[in-house]
Design a protein around this motif. Sequence first.
Motif, PDB file in Angstrom:
ATOM      1  N   MET A  32     -12.105 -21.153 -56.982  1.00  0.00           N
ATOM      2  CA  MET A  32     -11.035 -21.071 -55.989  1.00  0.00           C
ATOM      3  C   MET A  32     -11.686 -20.974 -54.616  1.00  0.00           C
ATOM      4  SD  MET A  32      -8.312 -18.527 -57.890  1.00  0.00           S
ATOM      5  CE  MET A  32      -6.946 -18.846 -56.791  1.00  0.00           C
ATOM      6  N   PHE A  33     -11.030 -21.544 -53.643  1.00  0.00           N
ATOM      7  CA  PHE A  33     -11.595 -21.591 -52.302  1.00  0.00           C
ATOM      8  C   PHE A  33     -10.565 -21.093 -51.297  1.00  0.00           C
ATOM      9  CE2 PHE A  33     -14.943 -24.131 -54.035  1.00  0.00           C
ATOM     10  CZ  PHE A  33     -14.355 -25.030 -54.903  1.00  0.00           C
ATOM     11  N   TRP A  34     -11.092 -20.484 -50.248  1.00  0.00           N
ATOM     12  CA  TRP A  34     -10.240 -20.054 -49.136  1.00  0.00           C
ATOM     13  C   TRP A  34     -10.678 -20.799 -47.879  1.00  0.00           C
ATOM     14  CZ3 TRP A  34      -5.906 -17.307 -49.616  1.00  0.00           C
ATOM     15  CH2 TRP A  34      -5.717 -16.567 -50.798  1.00  0.00           C
ATOM     16  N   TYR A  35      -9.669 -21.391 -47.216  1.00  0.00           N
ATOM     17  CA  TYR A  35      -9.910 -22.132 -45.986  1.00  0.00           C
ATOM     18  C   TYR A  35      -9.125 -21.499 -44.845  1.00  0.00           C
ATOM     19  CZ  TYR A  35     -11.913 -26.247 -48.412  1.00  0.00           C
ATOM     20  OH  TYR A  35     -12.696 -27.103 -49.149  1.00  0.00           O
ATOM     21  N   ARG A  36      -9.580 -21.790 -43.638  1.00  0.00           N
ATOM     22  CA  ARG A  36      -8.852 -21.414 -42.439  1.00  0.00           C
ATOM     23  C   ARG A  36      -8.595 -22.665 -41.620  1.00  0.00           C
ATOM     24  NH1 ARG A  36     -11.593 -17.253 -38.354  1.00  0.00           N
ATOM     25  NH2 ARG A  36     -12.847 -19.072 -37.821  1.00  0.00           N
ATOM     26  N   GLN A  37      -7.408 -22.745 -41.066  1.00  0.00           N
ATOM     27  CA  GLN A  37      -7.068 -23.872 -40.194  1.00  0.00           C
ATOM     28  C   GLN A  37      -6.536 -23.301 -38.893  1.00  0.00           C
ATOM     29  OE1 GLN A  37      -4.070 -26.598 -41.690  1.00  0.00           O
ATOM     30  NE2 GLN A  37      -4.937 -28.289 -40.526  1.00  0.00           N
ATOM     31  N   GLN A  38      -7.379 -23.248 -37.883  1.00  0.00           N
ATOM     32  CA  GLN A  38      -6.971 -22.725 -36.593  1.00  0.00           C
ATOM     33  C   GLN A  38      -6.128 -23.766 -35.863  1.00  0.00           C
ATOM     34  OE1 GLN A  38     -11.062 -21.468 -35.497  1.00  0.00           O
ATOM     35  NE2 GLN A  38     -10.169 -19.432 -35.269  1.00  0.00           N
ATOM     36  N   PRO A  39      -5.333 -23.329 -34.926  1.00  0.00           N
ATOM     37  CA  PRO A  39      -4.418 -24.253 -34.231  1.00  0.00           C
ATOM     38  C   PRO A  39      -5.142 -25.475 -33.689  1.00  0.00           C
ATOM     39  CG  PRO A  39      -3.941 -21.984 -33.629  1.00  0.00           C
ATOM     40  CD  PRO A  39      -5.187 -21.946 -34.462  1.00  0.00           C
ATOM     41  N   GLY A  40      -4.670 -26.640 -34.076  1.00  0.00           N
ATOM     42  CA  GLY A  40      -5.240 -27.882 -33.582  1.00  0.00           C
ATOM     43  C   GLY A  40      -6.604 -28.220 -34.149  1.00  0.00           C
ATOM     44  N   GLN A  41      -7.049 -27.478 -35.152  1.00  0.00           N
ATOM     45  CA  GLN A  41      -8.379 -27.705 -35.716  1.00  0.00           C
ATOM     46  C   GLN A  41      -8.284 -28.182 -37.155  1.00  0.00           C
ATOM     47  OE1 GLN A  41     -11.210 -27.202 -33.802  1.00  0.00           O
ATOM     48  NE2 GLN A  41      -9.752 -26.814 -32.157  1.00  0.00           N
ATOM     49  N   SER A  42      -9.418 -28.576 -37.691  1.00  0.00           N
ATOM     50  CA  SER A  42      -9.465 -28.982 -39.090  1.00  0.00           C
ATOM     51  C   SER A  42      -9.592 -27.758 -39.998  1.00  0.00           C
ATOM     52  CB  SER A  42     -10.652 -29.913 -39.308  1.00  0.00           C
ATOM     53  OG  SER A  42     -10.667 -30.384 -40.630  1.00  0.00           O
ATOM     54  N   LEU A  43      -9.709 -28.010 -41.273  1.00  0.00           N
ATOM     55  CA  LEU A  43      -9.881 -26.932 -42.244  1.00  0.00           C
ATOM     56  C   LEU A  43     -11.344 -26.513 -42.275  1.00  0.00           C
ATOM     57  CD1 LEU A  43      -7.469 -28.877 -43.363  1.00  0.00           C
ATOM     58  CD2 LEU A  43      -7.718 -27.477 -45.405  1.00  0.00           C
ATOM     59  N   THR A  44     -11.562 -25.224 -42.256  1.00  0.00           N
ATOM     60  CA  THR A  44     -12.906 -24.664 -42.338  1.00  0.00           C
ATOM     61  C   THR A  44     -12.992 -23.785 -43.573  1.00  0.00           C
ATOM     62  OG1 THR A  44     -13.112 -24.649 -39.933  1.00  0.00           O
ATOM     63  CG2 THR A  44     -14.636 -23.251 -41.171  1.00  0.00           C
ATOM     64  N   LEU A  45     -13.989 -24.016 -44.385  1.00  0.00           N
ATOM     65  CA  LEU A  45     -14.162 -23.234 -45.607  1.00  0.00           C
ATOM     66  C   LEU A  45     -14.639 -21.834 -45.262  1.00  0.00           C
ATOM     67  CD1 LEU A  45     -14.189 -23.225 -48.743  1.00  0.00           C
ATOM     68  CD2 LEU A  45     -16.584 -23.962 -48.596  1.00  0.00           C
ATOM     69  N   ILE A  46     -13.922 -20.834 -45.762  1.00  0.00           N
ATOM     70  CA  ILE A  46     -14.320 -19.444 -45.552  1.00  0.00           C
ATOM     71  C   ILE A  46     -15.269 -19.012 -46.662  1.00  0.00           C
ATOM     72  CG2 ILE A  46     -13.523 -17.048 -45.480  1.00  0.00           C
ATOM     73  CD1 ILE A  46     -10.830 -18.111 -44.424  1.00  0.00           C
ATOM     74  N   ALA A  47     -14.827 -19.196 -47.909  1.00  0.00           N
ATOM     75  CA  ALA A  47     -15.630 -18.712 -49.029  1.00  0.00           C
ATOM     76  C   ALA A  47     -15.169 -19.353 -50.321  1.00  0.00           C
ATOM     77  CB  ALA A  47     -15.519 -17.195 -49.142  1.00  0.00           C
ATOM     78  N   THR A  48     -16.051 -19.272 -51.308  1.00  0.00           N
ATOM     79  CA  THR A  48     -15.769 -19.707 -52.675  1.00  0.00           C
ATOM     80  C   THR A  48     -15.671 -18.467 -53.546  1.00  0.00           C
ATOM     81  OG1 THR A  48     -16.983 -21.762 -52.348  1.00  0.00           O
ATOM     82  CG2 THR A  48     -16.609 -21.055 -54.622  1.00  0.00           C
ATOM     83  N   ALA A  49     -14.592 -18.390 -54.321  1.00  0.00           N
ATOM     84  CA  ALA A  49     -14.360 -17.216 -55.162  1.00  0.00           C
ATOM     85  C   ALA A  49     -14.432 -17.620 -56.624  1.00  0.00           C
ATOM     86  CB  ALA A  49     -12.998 -16.603 -54.849  1.00  0.00           C
ATOM     87  N   ASN A  50     -15.420 -17.117 -57.319  1.00  0.00           N
ATOM     88  CA  ASN A  50     -15.552 -17.370 -58.753  1.00  0.00           C
ATOM     89  C   ASN A  50     -15.260 -16.085 -59.511  1.00  0.00           C
ATOM     90  OD1 ASN A  50     -16.337 -20.023 -58.318  1.00  0.00           O
ATOM     91  ND2 ASN A  50     -18.483 -19.484 -58.200  1.00  0.00           N
ATOM     92  N   GLN A  51     -14.581 -16.206 -60.610  1.00  0.00           N
ATOM     93  CA  GLN A  51     -14.228 -15.043 -61.407  1.00  0.00           C
ATOM     94  C   GLN A  51     -15.478 -14.413 -61.996  1.00  0.00           C
ATOM     95  OE1 GLN A  51     -14.053 -14.476 -65.024  1.00  0.00           O
ATOM     96  NE2 GLN A  51     -13.070 -12.499 -64.743  1.00  0.00           N
ATOM     97  N   GLY A  52     -15.587 -13.104 -61.848  1.00  0.00           N
ATOM     98  CA  GLY A  52     -16.706 -12.376 -62.430  1.00  0.00           C
ATOM     99  C   GLY A  52     -17.927 -12.270 -61.549  1.00  0.00           C
ATOM    100  N   SER A  53     -17.859 -12.821 -60.353  1.00  0.00           N
ATOM    101  CA  SER A  53     -18.998 -12.692 -59.442  1.00  0.00           C
ATOM    102  C   SER A  53     -18.486 -12.516 -58.027  1.00  0.00           C
ATOM    103  CB  SER A  53     -19.913 -13.920 -59.534  1.00  0.00           C
ATOM    104  OG  SER A  53     -19.208 -15.081 -59.136  1.00  0.00           O
ATOM    105  N   GLU A  54     -19.383 -12.113 -57.163  1.00  0.00           N
ATOM    106  CA  GLU A  54     -18.971 -11.924 -55.765  1.00  0.00           C
ATOM    107  C   GLU A  54     -18.720 -13.280 -55.102  1.00  0.00           C
ATOM    108  OE1 GLU A  54     -20.782  -7.651 -54.406  1.00  0.00           O
ATOM    109  OE2 GLU A  54     -21.080  -9.444 -53.196  1.00  0.00           O
ATOM    110  N   ALA A  55     -17.842 -13.272 -54.155  1.00  0.00           N
ATOM    111  CA  ALA A  55     -17.541 -14.505 -53.434  1.00  0.00           C
ATOM    112  C   ALA A  55     -18.740 -14.952 -52.619  1.00  0.00           C
ATOM    113  CB  ALA A  55     -16.338 -14.295 -52.515  1.00  0.00           C
ATOM    114  N   THR A  56     -18.845 -16.252 -52.433  1.00  0.00           N
ATOM    115  CA  THR A  56     -19.906 -16.827 -51.612  1.00  0.00           C
ATOM    116  C   THR A  56     -19.309 -17.243 -50.285  1.00  0.00           C
ATOM    117  OG1 THR A  56     -20.994 -17.677 -53.600  1.00  0.00           O
ATOM    118  CG2 THR A  56     -21.657 -18.622 -51.485  1.00  0.00           C
TER     119      THR A  56
END
Lengths: 112, 112
Positions: A32-56
């Motif tokens: 699973m991934f979390w992205y941020r899209q600031q006003p007028g900007q593209s999508l920026t990847l925040i982190a990757t979340a895998n079950q059973g381990s810490e997010a990257t």
Amino acid sequence: SAVISQKPSRDICQRGTSLTIQCQVDSQVTMMFWYRQQPGQSLTLIATANQGSEATYESGFVIDKFPISRPNLTFSTLTVSNMSPEDSSIYLCSVATNEKLFFGSGTQLSVL
Amino acid sequence: AQRVTQPEKLLSVFKGAPVELKCNYSYSGSPELFWYVQYSRQRLQLLLRHISRESIKGFTADLNKGETSFHLKKPFAQEEDSAMYYCALPAKIDQAGTALIFGKGTTLSVSS
């Protein structure tokens, strides 16, 4: 395909507070991934979340500011901590299945 | 590093005119490229991927490795094609199911 439910859909928050965004998927997914899209900007990847381990986290994003939980294969949360107006953005949950990315409807966050 | 460039922020055409949304990439491995679309008030969704070589809603995209391009084309634009279009490629080289890096997006506006 994957059906993703994300909530809240929008929120207005005060500076210094925290908001937790939830993402629920209708099937088990490894990544699973979390992205941020600031006003007028593209999508920026925040982190990757895998079950059973810490997010990257990607460069420019840290766990203290954006803690992520991934308790099982269908659910994840992203917390935006100690918010400032610069955190005003759309936050998107995404999952990879069959080598395709599917997105939630997003959380529109406004920080006053 | 992997990078996606969409040089046009806005493309305005008349209904029935041909459309070409430009995308150039920088990628160390054998690229898999995607086009995502976001219609007004809808979530981001996959339009097409080069590996499937399919035509969705009349849109096609050909990977040109010599020019490192993956332009999106449609011979006759329709008003319902008005949307934001994002070109994307995998964040990690030759790794299936990874997060994607997105271009800044191009707004397509089709008027009658």
